[in-house]
Design a protein around this motif. Structure first.
Motif, short mmCIF file in Angstrom:
data_model
loop_
_atom_site.label_atom_id
_atom_site.label_comp_id
_atom_site.label_asym_id
_atom_site.label_seq_id
_atom_site.Cartn_x
_atom_site.Cartn_y
_atom_site.Cartn_z
N ILE A 179 -2.58 3.15 7.76
CA ILE A 179 -2.63 2.47 6.29
C ILE A 179 -3.94 1.94 6.25
CG2 ILE A 179 -1.48 1.01 4.97
CD1 ILE A 179 1.11 1.97 6.69
N ASN A 180 -4.30 1.81 4.97
CA ASN A 180 -5.83 1.40 4.49
C ASN A 180 -5.30 0.14 3.61
OD1 ASN A 180 -7.88 0.97 3.13
ND2 ASN A 180 -8.37 2.96 2.27
N VAL A 181 -5.21 -1.06 4.45
CA VAL A 181 -5.24 -2.35 3.75
C VAL A 181 -6.54 -3.06 4.14
CG1 VAL A 181 -3.87 -4.46 3.92
CG2 VAL A 181 -2.65 -2.17 4.03
N PRO B 206 0.12 3.63 -3.16
CA PRO B 206 -0.81 4.40 -2.33
C PRO B 206 -2.11 4.46 -3.12
CG PRO B 206 0.86 5.93 -2.67
CD PRO B 206 1.49 4.56 -3.30
N LYS C 240 0.92 -1.14 0.15
CA LYS C 240 -0.08 0.02 0.07
C LYS C 240 1.22 1.44 0.01
CE LYS C 240 -3.80 2.23 0.24
NZ LYS C 240 -4.69 2.41 -1.08
N SER D 85 -8.51 0.93 6.93
CA SER D 85 -8.16 -0.82 7.31
C SER D 85 -9.67 -1.39 7.41
CB SER D 85 -7.25 -1.13 7.74
OG SER D 85 -5.99 -0.73 7.23
N GLN E 115 -5.89 0.00 -4.75
CA GLN E 115 -6.36 -1.02 -3.62
C GLN E 115 -5.69 -2.14 -3.26
OE1 GLN E 115 -8.93 -0.95 -1.17
NE2 GLN E 115 -10.58 -0.89 -2.66
N VAL E 116 -5.33 -2.06 -2.02
CA VAL E 116 -4.64 -3.52 -1.55
C VAL E 116 -5.38 -4.57 -0.82
CG1 VAL E 116 -2.39 -4.22 -0.61
CG2 VAL E 116 -2.37 -2.03 -1.88
#
Lengths: 170, 581
Positions: free
Chosen positions: B481-483, B453, B449, B551, B456-457
């Motif tokens: 972090i957006n995972v 950035p 990610k 997340s 989408q991960v």
């Protein structure tokens, strides 16, 4: 099944302690036995040469050389059959001094075998013989009746018969 | 404006001014900045504290991601490198900090991921004395690094770091490790940084041999049944376009290795699937039918080839590979094209005559139809009430349209994800291929990610592997972090259980897992989660997860005892594919 032959691996490296370990790791991973190992400087300043004698199939020897060659600090690596190299080993023998006194033949034994005396002390003397492994081994057998106190043999030093394998460097 | 910029200016302007001395630790950070590094992963400790102090003072130039374990740091750096194509940087302390990196370094080595790992070391006068937190990290890491070195003098730091980056990213990429003693970090010296552009003993870019290229072109042009297998080399050399041009021009069906996935869009008509133990039916079986096999940036791993003595023996093999030691290592090449895949393909393509192999391409479709009937249909539309892993991946595809980066761990969920996930863009499949490292996924997804950035991960992960690095939820908590995390939870170490079922007479030795409440754990780390047990809730749950700005975790309960097919058992040939038990 391919037959095992004796191969001489010549590895030219930057003068770096760790590279010897890297080369040995590659050989150990494939469970290849090292029969002899020798490290010295080469004709090029700053370049070391390792001579490793192994017994393996040609296919394995080629794969090993490629894996060794790709190490960052290895400049070039080669494999050679024994017949393609000229090589020598040096052996030292410590025998009791009384062998000289009592053994009538030891002087001629040393001369006849192209050995030489390096040191004579009150209790022992040290003899040196250079040659192939079989020759230094034979000489040991001949000295055995006089008693061998200590024996040591060097790794193989070898040069290839072909010209200038390091030419790639210059 | 700040000390860091002043320092940079001073150093570049006045290299010899003695008042511009830097400590070794500052030199490490400045060297990283000169290499273009603005992000690294790590974990502090005694022997690396001077570097952390420098990072504190240079926080505006370099962002440090504080993971919860050094293994997490190195996997995150791998994910970052794989998603961005840049070098991942890791720092850790001596002793246990350094040894905790080893698994990730070994993973990066076997999967050719460029990493620079910097470890602190006890002061040089203590080396070899069993000092507190001293370990021979050079010795320990030697078999799993492309290169490593120990630095005991501050003035040697810039050169070591510049060499490290050059080695890590050139040729066949790989991990390097630099071990720097604490006294070297503290000593001051005149800092000067020169980028490494070459090393006498190291030749990473071999010139492509024209003769061999011509021979390869002739083989391809004459081929009736050409078949191409692409590996990660295509991704690493960014040869995706060239690959596409070649297969389209000569009309060559192409299959991916596990690490080659995403180099060619999944929907491309000539993309016939994945090879390997759990790969697709046609791509495996037809390996033994093709007349010319073109291997691009792949290394004929045993999981790809099965029994080597019965692998593609009928085919002429063209091996395009940057690492000369891979040529003839497993499969004998009739034509070896040693070099960067992109460069080789660029030279090769003009020599290729446009061609058609319709009936040959059709053979792959025929096999695919069989696989569809015998395997895929059951996977995607199971008659039982429990969810299958494949259904979940299929639902993800529907919503992401193949645009997401899919990060996987190791095991059944990995094989299913790699079989069913769709990829439109390169660098979208991040998984532990060669080493098979459980615990890889979560930290690698965090790194991915940060490396991409805007994308989408999605971390697709088993319940076993999740618990190996579950503490990295803390990294998500701290960094925001957006995972997205999808646990394919069967309460088993599913792949080991599958083998126990098939080869050990169902003796399930220590593969059944009593799991914690994952949703509660996620909540504890500030990550929203929900449990999904029913088919009717799956699509909505995935949509909610993907729509979230943060997340999010789904604990998806899947059928407990399901096997991954097709399967080539160990020791079998690629033509001996099991489609069911």
């Amino acid at each position: 099944m391919e037959t095992n032959n004796k191969y001489s691996l010549s590895v030219f490296t930057e003068n770096h302690l760790a590279i010897l370990q890297r080369v040995l790791i590659i050989l150990n991973r494939r469970r290849v036995n090292i029969e002899s190992l020798h490290s010295s400087e080469s004709e090029v300043s700053g370049v070391h040469r390792l001579t490793v004698i192994i017994r393996s199939t040609e296919e394995t020897a080629i794969k090993l050389v490629k894996q060794i060659d790709k190490q960052v600090e290895v400049i070039r690596a080669f494999h050679h059959l024994e017949d393609d190299t000229v090589f020598q080993e040096i052996a030292l023998y410590k025998v009791p001094s009384n062998a000289v006194v009592n053994g009538i033949n030891i002087g001629s034994l040393i001369r006849d075998n192209y050995a030489r005396i390096l040191a004579i002390e009150s209790d022992f003397m040290i003899t040196e013989k250079t040659g192939h492994q079989e020759e230094t081994h034979d000489f040991m057998k001949k000295l055995e009746p006089y008693g061998i106190l200590e024996f040591a043999r060097s790794g193989r030093v070898s040069l290839t018969k072909q010209l200038a394998q390091m030419s790639a460097l210059n | 404006m700040n000390t860091q910029e002043n320092m940079l200016l001073a150093v570049t302007k006045n290299d010899n001014v003695t008042s511009q001395k830097l400590s070794g630790a500052d030199a490490i950070v400045q060297s990283l900045i000169r290499e273009g590094i603005d992000l690294l992963f790590g974990y502090p400790g005694g022997a690396i504290m001077p570097v952390y102090d420098s990072l504190y003072r240079n926080a505006n130039a370099i962002n440090h991601v504080f993971t919860r374990h050094e293994q997490g740091a190195v996997h995150a750096a791998q994910g970052y490198a794989r998603a961005s194509g840049k070098v991942g940087v890791v720092i850790a302390t001596s002793g246990p900090g350094a040894t905790n990196l080893i698994t990730g370094i070994a993973d990066a080595q076997i999967d050719s991921t460029p990493l620079v790992c910097i470890t602190g070391q006890v002061a040089s006068h203590l080396l070899g004395t069993d000092a507190f937190q001293e370990t021979d990290v050079i010795g320990i890491s030697m078999p799993v690094t492309k290169w490593n070195c120990q630095v005991t003098r501050a003035e040697d730091i810039p050169e070591a770091i510049s060499k490290a980056f050059y080695i890590a990213r050139s040729g066949r990429p790989g991990p390097v490790l630099i071990d720097i003693t604490k006294d070297a970090q503290l000593a001051e010296f005149d800092f000067k940084y020169e980028k490494c552009v070459g090393i006498r003993s190291y030749n990473p870019a071999q010139k492509v041999k024209t003769k061999a290229i011509e021979k390869a072109a002739t083989l391809i042009n004459m081929a009736k049944k050409p078949y191409l297998i692409f590996g990660q080399g295509v991704v690493l050399s960014e040869a995706e376009k060239e690959l596409k041009v070649l297969i389209e021009k000569a009309n060559i069906p192409a299959a991916a290795t596990i690490l080659g996935l995403s180099a060619l869009p999944s929907t491309h008509p000539l993309h016939v699937g994945m090879v390997g133990m759990h790969g697709n039916y046609g791509p495996n079986v037809l390996t033994n039918e093709c007349d010319v096999l073109i291997a691009v940036g792949m290394r004929f791993d045993d999981r790809v080839t099965g029994d080597l003595s019965r692998y593609a023996t009928q085919a002429k093999v063209i091996h395009i590979e940057i690492d000369p030691s891979e040529i003839d290592k497993n499969v004998k090449a009739d034509v070896a094209l040693v070099g960067d895949a992109k460069e080789v393909l660029r030279v090769l393509i003009p020599l290729i005559i446009p061609n058609k192999h319709d009936s040959w391409v059709q053979e792959f479709a025929t096999y695919h139809q069989v696989e569809k009937e015998k395997v895929i249909h059951n996977d995607l539309a199971p008659t039982c009430s429990e969810l299958s892993m494949a259904e979940v991946i299929h639902e993800v595809n529907k919503i992401t349209n193949g645009e997401a980066i899919i990060v996987t761990d190791v095991g059944q969920h990995q094989m299913v994800a790699c079989r069913y996930a769709e990829f439109n863009k390169s660098k979208s499949n991040i998984t532990s291929g060669g080493l098979g490292t459980m615990g890889f996924c979560l930290p690698a997804a965090i790194g991915a990610k940060l490396g991409a950035p805007d994308r989408q991960v999605i971390a697709v992960i088993g319940d076993g592997g999740f618990q190996m690095t579950i503490q990295e939820l803390g990294t998500i908590l701290q960094t925001g972090i957006n995972v997205k995390i999808i646990i394919l939870n069967n309460e088993y170490l599913g792949m080991v259980r599958q083998w126990q079922e098939l080869f050990f007479d169902k003796r399930y030795a220590h593969t059944e897992m009593q799991n914690p409440d994952f949703v509660a754990i996620a909540k504890g780390y500030g990550v929203t989660g929900q449990k999904v047990t029913k088919r009717k809730n799956l699509n909505k749950a995935i949509s909610e997860m993907l729509a979230s700005d943060n997340s999010y975790m789904l604990d998806v309960r899947v059928k407990r005892e399901q096997n991954v097919f097709p399967m080539i058992p160990t020791g079998a040939s690629v033509s001996e594919v099991w489609l069911s038990k």
